[in-house]
Every structure is written in C-alpha cells, then in structure tokens.
Design a protein around this motif. Structure first.
Motif, PDB file in Angstrom:
ATOM      1  N   ILE A 153       0.705  -5.505   2.433  1.00 39.94           N
ATOM      2  CA  ILE A 153       1.587  -4.921   3.458  1.00 39.94           C
ATOM      3  C   ILE A 153       1.403  -3.405   3.531  1.00 39.94           C
ATOM      4  O   ILE A 153       1.445  -2.710   2.516  1.00 39.94           O
ATOM      5  CB  ILE A 153       3.080  -5.223   3.161  1.00 39.94           C
ATOM      6  N   ASP A 154       1.221  -2.909   4.755  1.00 39.05           N
ATOM      7  CA  ASP A 154       1.250  -1.463   4.986  1.00 39.05           C
ATOM      8  C   ASP A 154       2.134  -1.177   6.198  1.00 39.05           C
ATOM      9  O   ASP A 154       2.486  -2.082   6.956  1.00 39.05           O
ATOM     10  CB  ASP A 154      -0.170  -0.905   5.202  1.00 39.05           C
ATOM     11  N   ASP A 155       2.490   0.108   6.371  1.00 38.82           N
ATOM     12  CA  ASP A 155       3.316   0.450   7.532  1.00 38.82           C
ATOM     13  C   ASP A 155       2.480   0.425   8.807  1.00 38.82           C
ATOM     14  O   ASP A 155       2.918  -0.094   9.823  1.00 38.82           O
ATOM     15  CB  ASP A 155       4.052   1.797   7.344  1.00 38.82           C
ATOM     16  N   LEU A 156       1.253   0.993   8.752  1.00 37.43           N
ATOM     17  CA  LEU A 156       0.434   0.953   9.960  1.00 37.43           C
ATOM     18  C   LEU A 156      -1.056   1.074   9.641  1.00 37.43           C
ATOM     19  O   LEU A 156      -1.437   1.509   8.553  1.00 37.43           O
ATOM     20  CB  LEU A 156       0.847   2.044  10.966  1.00 37.43           C
ATOM     21  N   VAL A 157      -1.878   0.635  10.595  1.00 34.62           N
ATOM     22  CA  VAL A 157      -3.316   0.903  10.535  1.00 34.62           C
ATOM     23  C   VAL A 157      -3.633   1.854  11.681  1.00 34.62           C
ATOM     24  O   VAL A 157      -3.210   1.653  12.809  1.00 34.62           O
ATOM     25  CB  VAL A 157      -4.175  -0.387  10.622  1.00 34.62           C
ATOM     26  N   ASP A 158      -4.371   2.913  11.351  1.00 41.99           N
ATOM     27  CA  ASP A 158      -4.727   3.916  12.360  1.00 41.99           C
ATOM     28  C   ASP A 158      -6.240   3.854  12.560  1.00 41.99           C
ATOM     29  O   ASP A 158      -6.736   3.130  13.437  1.00 41.99           O
ATOM     30  CB  ASP A 158      -4.242   5.288  11.875  1.00 41.99           C
ATOM     31  N   SER A 159      -7.014   4.563  11.731  1.00 38.31           N
ATOM     32  CA  SER A 159      -8.477   4.440  11.832  1.00 38.31           C
ATOM     33  C   SER A 159      -8.940   3.126  11.201  1.00 38.31           C
ATOM     34  O   SER A 159     -10.036   2.643  11.490  1.00 38.31           O
ATOM     35  CB  SER A 159      -9.148   5.601  11.090  1.00 38.31           C
ATOM     36  N   GLY A 160      -8.113   2.573  10.311  1.00 38.82           N
ATOM     37  CA  GLY A 160      -8.489   1.357   9.585  1.00 38.82           C
ATOM     38  C   GLY A 160      -9.150   1.648   8.238  1.00 38.82           C
ATOM     39  O   GLY A 160      -9.448   0.716   7.492  1.00 38.82           O
ATOM     40  N   VAL A 161      -9.339   2.924   7.902  1.00 40.14           N
ATOM     41  CA  VAL A 161     -10.030   3.285   6.646  1.00 40.14           C
ATOM     42  C   VAL A 161      -9.280   2.749   5.420  1.00 40.14           C
ATOM     43  O   VAL A 161      -9.876   2.115   4.543  1.00 40.14           O
ATOM     44  CB  VAL A 161     -10.218   4.827   6.556  1.00 40.14           C
ATOM     45  N   THR A 162      -7.963   2.994   5.372  1.00 42.66           N
ATOM     46  CA  THR A 162      -7.167   2.541   4.217  1.00 42.66           C
ATOM     47  C   THR A 162      -7.215   1.021   4.097  1.00 42.66           C
ATOM     48  O   THR A 162      -7.448   0.474   3.012  1.00 42.66           O
ATOM     49  CB  THR A 162      -5.700   3.013   4.374  1.00 42.66           C
ATOM     50  N   ALA A 163      -7.016   0.342   5.220  1.00 43.83           N
ATOM     51  CA  ALA A 163      -7.030  -1.130   5.215  1.00 43.83           C
ATOM     52  C   ALA A 163      -8.377  -1.656   4.736  1.00 43.83           C
ATOM     53  O   ALA A 163      -8.441  -2.611   3.950  1.00 43.83           O
ATOM     54  CB  ALA A 163      -6.721  -1.652   6.624  1.00 43.83           C
ATOM     55  N   ALA A 179      -6.870   8.774   1.226  1.00 45.98           N
ATOM     56  CA  ALA A 179      -7.964   8.846   2.203  1.00 45.98           C
ATOM     57  C   ALA A 179      -8.051  10.236   2.828  1.00 45.98           C
ATOM     58  O   ALA A 179      -9.131  10.784   2.994  1.00 45.98           O
ATOM     59  CB  ALA A 179      -7.773   7.789   3.285  1.00 45.98           C
ATOM     60  N   TYR A 180      -6.882  10.815   3.158  1.00 43.82           N
ATOM     61  CA  TYR A 180      -6.880  12.010   3.996  1.00 43.82           C
ATOM     62  C   TYR A 180      -7.132  13.326   3.283  1.00 43.82           C
ATOM     63  O   TYR A 180      -7.863  14.150   3.783  1.00 43.82           O
ATOM     64  CB  TYR A 180      -5.596  12.068   4.814  1.00 43.82           C
ATOM     65  N   GLU A 181      -6.540  13.515   2.082  1.00 42.17           N
ATOM     66  CA  GLU A 181      -6.736  14.775   1.352  1.00 42.17           C
ATOM     67  C   GLU A 181      -8.216  15.077   1.155  1.00 42.17           C
ATOM     68  O   GLU A 181      -8.669  16.186   1.325  1.00 42.17           O
ATOM     69  CB  GLU A 181      -6.095  14.664  -0.030  1.00 42.17           C
ATOM     70  N   ILE A 204       0.870  -1.183   0.000  1.00 40.42           N
ATOM     71  CA  ILE A 204       0.000   0.000   0.000  1.00 40.42           C
ATOM     72  C   ILE A 204       0.903   1.227   0.000  1.00 40.42           C
ATOM     73  O   ILE A 204       1.654   1.471   0.951  1.00 40.42           O
ATOM     74  CB  ILE A 204      -0.948   0.013   1.219  1.00 40.42           C
ATOM     75  N   THR A 205       0.865   1.953  -1.113  1.00 38.38           N
ATOM     76  CA  THR A 205       1.739   3.123  -1.245  1.00 38.38           C
ATOM     77  C   THR A 205       1.174   4.280  -0.403  1.00 38.38           C
ATOM     78  O   THR A 205      -0.050   4.350  -0.208  1.00 38.38           O
ATOM     79  CB  THR A 205       1.864   3.577  -2.705  1.00 38.38           C
ATOM     80  N   ARG A 206       2.093   5.126   0.087  1.00 35.17           N
ATOM     81  CA  ARG A 206       3.518   4.964  -0.089  1.00 35.17           C
ATOM     82  C   ARG A 206       4.160   4.278   1.114  1.00 35.17           C
ATOM     83  O   ARG A 206       5.199   3.642   1.011  1.00 35.17           O
ATOM     84  CB  ARG A 206       4.153   6.357  -0.264  1.00 35.17           C
ATOM     85  N   GLY A 207       3.531   4.383   2.283  1.00 34.12           N
ATOM     86  CA  GLY A 207       4.150   3.898   3.520  1.00 34.12           C
ATOM     87  C   GLY A 207       4.449   2.407   3.536  1.00 34.12           C
ATOM     88  O   GLY A 207       5.361   1.961   4.235  1.00 34.12           O
ATOM     89  N   GLY A 208       3.713   1.633   2.752  1.00 35.79           N
ATOM     90  CA  GLY A 208       3.929   0.181   2.759  1.00 35.79           C
ATOM     91  C   GLY A 208       5.054  -0.261   1.850  1.00 35.79           C
ATOM     92  O   GLY A 208       5.448  -1.438   1.862  1.00 35.79           O
TER      93      GLY A 208
HETATM   94  O1  LIG Z   1      -5.832   3.511   9.077  1.00 39.71           O
HETATM   95  P1  LIG Z   1      -5.811   4.853   8.414  1.00 39.71           P
HETATM   96  O2  LIG Z   1      -6.465   5.920   9.263  1.00 39.71           O
HETATM   97  O3  LIG Z   1      -6.353   4.822   7.011  1.00 39.71           O
HETATM   98  O4  LIG Z   1      -4.290   5.332   8.349  1.00 39.71           O
HETATM   99  C1  LIG Z   1      -3.234   4.500   7.961  1.00 39.71           C
HETATM  100  C2  LIG Z   1      -2.685   4.910   6.634  1.00 39.71           C
HETATM  101  O5  LIG Z   1      -2.258   6.296   6.701  1.00 39.71           O
HETATM  102  C3  LIG Z   1      -0.923   6.394   6.223  1.00 39.71           C
HETATM  103  O6  LIG Z   1      -0.916   6.565   4.826  1.00 39.71           O
HETATM  104  P2  LIG Z   1      -1.247   7.956   4.141  1.00 39.71           P
HETATM  105  O7  LIG Z   1      -2.679   7.924   3.666  1.00 39.71           O
HETATM  106  O8  LIG Z   1      -0.894   9.077   5.048  1.00 39.71           O
HETATM  107  O9  LIG Z   1      -0.378   7.978   2.849  1.00 39.71           O
HETATM  108  P3  LIG Z   1       1.153   7.573   2.610  1.00 39.71           P
HETATM  109  O10 LIG Z   1       1.293   6.112   2.905  1.00 39.71           O
HETATM  110  O11 LIG Z   1       1.351   7.888   1.183  1.00 39.71           O
HETATM  111  O12 LIG Z   1       1.984   8.418   3.523  1.00 39.71           O
HETATM  112  C4  LIG Z   1      -0.309   5.058   6.550  1.00 39.71           C
HETATM  113  O13 LIG Z   1       0.791   4.792   5.669  1.00 39.71           O
HETATM  114  C5  LIG Z   1      -1.447   4.096   6.298  1.00 39.71           C
HETATM  115  O14 LIG Z   1      -1.515   3.704   4.933  1.00 39.71           O
END
Ligand SMILES: O=P(O)(O)OC[C@H]1O[C@H](OP(=O)(O)OP(=O)(O)O)[C@H](O)[C@@H]1O
Ligand SMILES: Nc1nc2[nH]cnc2c(=O)[nH]1
Ligand SMILES: [Mg+2]
Length: 159
Positions: free
Chosen positions: A92-102, A63-65, A36-40
């Motif tokens: 693979i991603d770097d992290l899950v925060d709210s879980g929206v991206t996952a 997701a965020y913009e 999952i770009t870019r953090g993954g």
């Molecule tokens: O669980 P969530 O609340 O969705 O947050 C987690 C996501 O947020 C960050 O990515 P970001 O969207 O900032 O983009 P990036 O990977 O390009 O930095 C991070 O790399 C995860 O992909």
C-alpha cells in the motif's frame, strides 16, 4: 507546465482508503500488508483495520533526495523482510507519480499485489489498483502536508 494543487482532507482520505479496502476485500485474505513509508503508513493502517489484517510490514525507499544531488539510484533504507517474495501480501502507498518508488518495491516483492489511493498517468502502469486518477501536473497535498490557515475576508483585502 503549471502545477495545480489538489488538497485531500482527512475525511476524504479516510473515505478513499475505505473505498480501496472494499475493492481489495474480494481479492483477499492477504497474509499481510507492506506499507511504503511514510505516505503509505496511514492508508495501510486504515486498510489493515478494514481487512482485519494484523501483520503490517514496512519498506522505505528514498527516491527524491538522491535525485536532487544528481544521483538517480533510489535507495532502500528498510527492506520488507517479513514479506518474503511478496506472495499473498498487499503493498500500500498513498500515490504513484512517476512510478519509480512502486517499481523499486515491486522488484523487491514481485509476487505482491500493489494498491494505492491516487495515481498519476505515468505511475498507472505500476499499480494494480487505485481509487482516483489525478493529472500529471497536479501536486496532491495530503492532510499531513497542510494546516488550516487564517484567510482574511475579501472586504479587508488590500488592492
Ligand atoms: O511514483 P513516484 O514518483 O516515486 O512518487 C510517489 C512516491 O512519492 C511520495 O513519497 P516520498 O518519496 O515523497 O516520501 P514520503 O512517502 O516519505 O513522503 C509518495 O508517498 C510516493 O511514495
Ligand atoms: N505530497 C505529494 N508527494 C508526492 N510525491 C510525488 N508526487 C507527489 C504528490 O503529488 N504529492
Ligand atoms: Mg512515499
């Protein structure tokens, strides 16, 4: 809620990615990895090396913009076409925060296995595996987010 920062160094990230790879090893072999770009991207590269996996696909979700402009729908700007429905693939991603991206990526690849390095409590239900849990009020600073800075000695500090 006061935000605290957790700084992850390159060494720590490499160790955590290798630890994740060793837990994923018995679950494979995987047909391929979806980063999952870019953090993954960097965690996926380390894990692909450890698992001897040559097929690396990517998916990009913004997701965020959108949220900042008051539009809540996450946008998939690059689909993981090589991964089909995800069967046999590892996401693979770097992290899950709210879980929206996952959640968005899992909906695209319902049969894939999802793993990440770090998980906040709200994101935990959206990942099959992670290495470390961090607090919901913690902002993780990855090595690509930071640079070493000069810090003046205590004795030179004013007031
Ligand atoms: O669980 P969530 O609340 O969705 O947050 C987690 C996501 O947020 C960050 O990515 P970001 O969207 O900032 O983009 P990036 O990977 O390009 O930095 C991070 O790399 C995860 O992909
Ligand atoms: N760098 C970074 N990006 C994020 N995206 C969502 N949560 C985080 C976080 O804790 N750190
Ligand atoms: Mg990301």
């Amino acid at each position: 809620m006061a935000v605290t920062y957790a700084t992850v160094t390159w060494d720590q990230l490499h160790r955590d990615a290798r630890a994740l790879a060793s837990e994923l090893m018995p679950l494979g072999p995987f047909k391929g990895i979806v980063a999952i770009t870019r953090g993954g991207l960097i965690p996926a590269a380390i894990i692909a090396r450890e698992l001897d996996c040559r097929l690396v696909e990517s998916v990009s979700v913004i997701a965020y913009e959108e949220e900042e402009r008051g539009e809540t729908a996450p946008k998939v700007v690059k689909a993981p076409v090589a991964a089909g429905d995800g069967e046999g693939f590892l996401i693979i991603d770097d992290l899950v925060d709210s879980g929206v991206t996952a959640k968005v990526v899992r909906d695209l690849l319902p049969k894939a296995y999802f793993a990440c390095l770090y998980a906040k409590p709200a994101g935990r239900p959206h990942t099959d595996k992670f290495v470390l849990e961090v607090g919901q009020d913690t902002w993780v600073l990855f090595p690509w987010d930071t640079a070493p800075l000069f810090v003046p000695p205590l004795a030179r500090k004013k007031d």
